[in-house]
Design an enzyme around this catalytic site. Structure first.
Site, PDB file in Angstrom:
ATOM      1  N   CYS B 333      16.686 -18.488   0.110  1.00 19.15           N
ATOM      2  CA  CYS B 333      15.613 -19.435  -0.189  1.00 19.15           C
ATOM      3  C   CYS B 333      14.260 -18.740  -0.128  1.00 19.15           C
ATOM      4  O   CYS B 333      13.342 -19.045  -0.883  1.00 19.15           O
ATOM      5  CB  CYS B 333      15.636 -20.582   0.814  1.00 19.15           C
ATOM      6  SG  CYS B 333      17.129 -21.552   0.713  1.00 19.15           S
ATOM      7  N   CYS B 392      42.063 -16.323   4.841  1.00 15.97           N
ATOM      8  CA  CYS B 392      43.049 -17.350   5.209  1.00 15.97           C
ATOM      9  C   CYS B 392      43.760 -16.991   6.518  1.00 15.97           C
ATOM     10  O   CYS B 392      44.135 -17.864   7.281  1.00 15.97           O
ATOM     11  CB  CYS B 392      44.103 -17.514   4.111  1.00 15.97           C
ATOM     12  SG  CYS B 392      43.525 -18.439   2.685  1.00 15.97           S
TER      13      CYS B 392
END
Lengths: 79, 494
Positions: B333, B392
């Site tokens: 940002c 995972c």
């Protein structure tokens, strides 16, 4: 044949367009991305760009078909 | 101005706030035959935690108005001669007097009743919050007590939510029991926090080491201009307990690191990713998988947002993005700018994922949602699990550098088929015990196809991988080389 490509986030800014239709020979999803990286100066290493066709992410070797709607998605980090 | 015996009417300083030790006025009045004094002190234990000190914070203008009105009401209601409340603000040590209530009445019965009524009303009506600082180093903001009268406030607060068919009493109970951790109190948290508090989440944890900056305010609108320079987690906690005084907020003014992530995440049921770096997102992804905690991750860029939910058995963030982008490749940002309204929207969507997940409704566990506010387009893309995904398995990213892998298996997930190429010079030992090509760096000629380069310590191989990458040849370096991977070395003599 023709496929329709949508760019997101930094890819859209680098490509200078949000969507485009591209004339292609039969090729895989990853081959198309590699071609667009060169032609549009997308400026990201190819493995970082994820490819969705028809609303679902696909493997690199997925073969494109006439009329496919393709979305190219870069990783985004802002929060 | 003091209240004199002939003046039985609220005056301005019957309720006072002070940051100094409390000095009661000890009012005396010949009409009063009964004086009841209540002294509230900082205690060392609360809810099984060891409290070191307390911080009280007041919304001063409102506290004074409401406090004085409340004391005036007590005088009328109980027929008191006089009453006074003094409340401390700021940092207090264990044993310090936090609040002083003194009531003067003609008889003891009214005096006792009025004192108790005033203490209850004080906790319920007057906007004062306390933060407990615990021996373990963390802290928690605690809002006003549940209002007297059986949690009427809580019932009214939750009524419109409980009315929803999908929620009901049972759903409201699940939400009230839930513990949700927000990591990164920035723009996304601005959308997520009010929605989570409003939904009746019982406990919210907040993690962020930073202070509020002026350049945050345009999108981090739960802060105020006066908050600049103050800790984000504390200000966000104050916001939450103002909205719903009875809830619990736990604050951690630290950065999320590999060293503290496990302990933090284990203690919560759902995790909301409000971070703004890919490294932090990958760390959250891995640690949430490790502890089987659902993670709602999102990111924003100018006018666009991405959001997805990673469930313990569904596709994870690393399935979608196996590699982290190199530094500077995708902006933050700060570098790129961001539309303020976007973060509120995306954060609110994250909160909604949590709420719906708790209620068992359908969520974005196998999709990513893209929002583009420039065009008002919303796009959903289906995502699937990637075989052999290290994220995972709950493994931390071995390397965020696209030129390095920390294990050969990572090359498999990156390339599919690949070759191991030993680039050490002739005679360097030990030999590799895995199938490989031996092409010394001094006369390197790249073989076809993706390759993992191996040398003694991973330095030469990294240099060569960078050189090959610049030529468009897929190659990565094995981090640390043979010396860091004894399992790859031939144990035989020589």
């Amino acid at each position: 044949m023709t496929v329709h490509v949508r760019y997101f986030a930094v890819l859209r800014e680098r490509a200078g367009r949000e969507r485009e239709s591209v004339e292609i020979e039969p090729m895989t999803a990853r081959e198309l991305v590699d071609r667009l990286i060169r032609e549009r100066g997308l400026g990201l290493p190819s493995p970082l760009i994820r490819i969705a066709v028809g609303g679902a992410f696909v493997e690199d070797g997925s073969v494109l078909a006439d009329g496919d709607e393709i979305v190219l998605l870069p990783p985004v980090a802002g929060g | 101005m003091r209240s004199f015996f002939f003046l039985r009417w609220p005056v301005a300083d019957m309720f006072r706030l002070t940051s100094d030790p409390i000095v009661p006025t000890h009012r005396s009045d010949d009409q009063a035959g009964a004086f009841v004094t209540f002294k509230g002190r900082v205690r060392s234990r609360n809810g099984g935690r060891t409290v070191l000190r307390l911080e009280y914070e007041a919304y001063a203008e409102m506290a004074l108005t409401e406090g004085n009105a409340m004391v005036g009401e007590a005088i009328e209601r109980f027929g008191l001669v006089d009453a006074e409340i003094v409340h401390r603000i700021g940092l207090l040590e264990v044993g310090d007097t936090a609040v002083w209530v003194e009531v003067a009445a003609p008889h003891r019965r009214e005096a006792f009743a009025a004192a108790e009524w005033l203490v209850d009303q004080l906790k319920w009506r007057v906007p004062i919050w306390k933060r407990e600082i615990y021996a373990e180093g963390d802290s928690g903001w605690i809002g006003a007590d549940a209002p007297p009268g059986g949690g009427k406030f809580e019932v009214e607060f939750g009524r419109r939510m409980t009315c929803l068919h999908e929620v009901g009493e049972a759903g409201a109970r699940l939400l009230g029991e839930a513990r949700v951790l927000i990591v990164g109190v920035g723009g996304l948290a601005v959308g997520a926090l009010p929605a989570l508090v409003g939904a009746g989440i019982g406990t919210i944890g907040l993690v962020d080491p930073d202070e509020v900056e002026t350049s945050n305010l345009h999108r981090q609108t739960l802060f105020a201009a006066a908050d600049v320079g103050r800790g984000k987690v504390e200000r966000a906690a104050a916001f939450a307990t103002r909205l719903r005084p009875g809830m619990r907020v736990e604050t951690f003014p630290h950065a999320l690191e590999a060293t503290n992530a496990d302990a933090l995440i284990r203690a919560y049921d759902w995790i909301v990713d409000g971070t703004d770096s890919f490294a932090a997102k990958r760390l959250l992804n891995a640690v949430c998988r490790r502890h089987r905690k659902p993670l709602v991750t999102a990111s924003v860029h100018r006018w666009e947002g991405q959001i997805m939910t990673v469930m313990p058995d569904g596709p994870c963030l690393a399935c979608l993005f196996p590699q982290s982008p190199p530094e500077g490749c995708v902006g933050t940002c700060a570098e790129e700018g961001v539309y303020g309204g976007l973060v509120g929207l995306v954060g609110s969507l994250q909160a909604t994922e949590v709420v719906k997940g708790i209620l068992g409704m359908s969520i974005l566990d196998r999709e990513v949602l893209l929002v583009d506010l420039r065009t008002s387009d919303v796009t959903r893309l289906a995502r699937t699990s990637r075989p052999d995904c290290e994220g995972c398995r709950g493994e931390l990213p071995g390397s965020d550098d696209p030129l390095e892998v920390s294990r050969l298996e990572q090359a498999a997930s990156r390339f599919g088929a690949y070759r191991v190429v030993d680039i050490r010079e002739v005679g360097e030992r030990p030999a590799l015990a895995v199938p490989h090509l031996h092409i010394p760096m001094s006369r390197f000629d790249p073989p076809s196809g993706p390759m993992v380069l191996v040398c003694a310590h991973g330095v030469r191989s990294l240099v060569l991988a960078a050189e090959l990458a610049s030529l468009g040849i897929p190659a990565v370096s094995l981090r640390g080389g043979v010396s860091a991977h004894p399992e790859l070395a031939d144990a035989g003599p020589g």
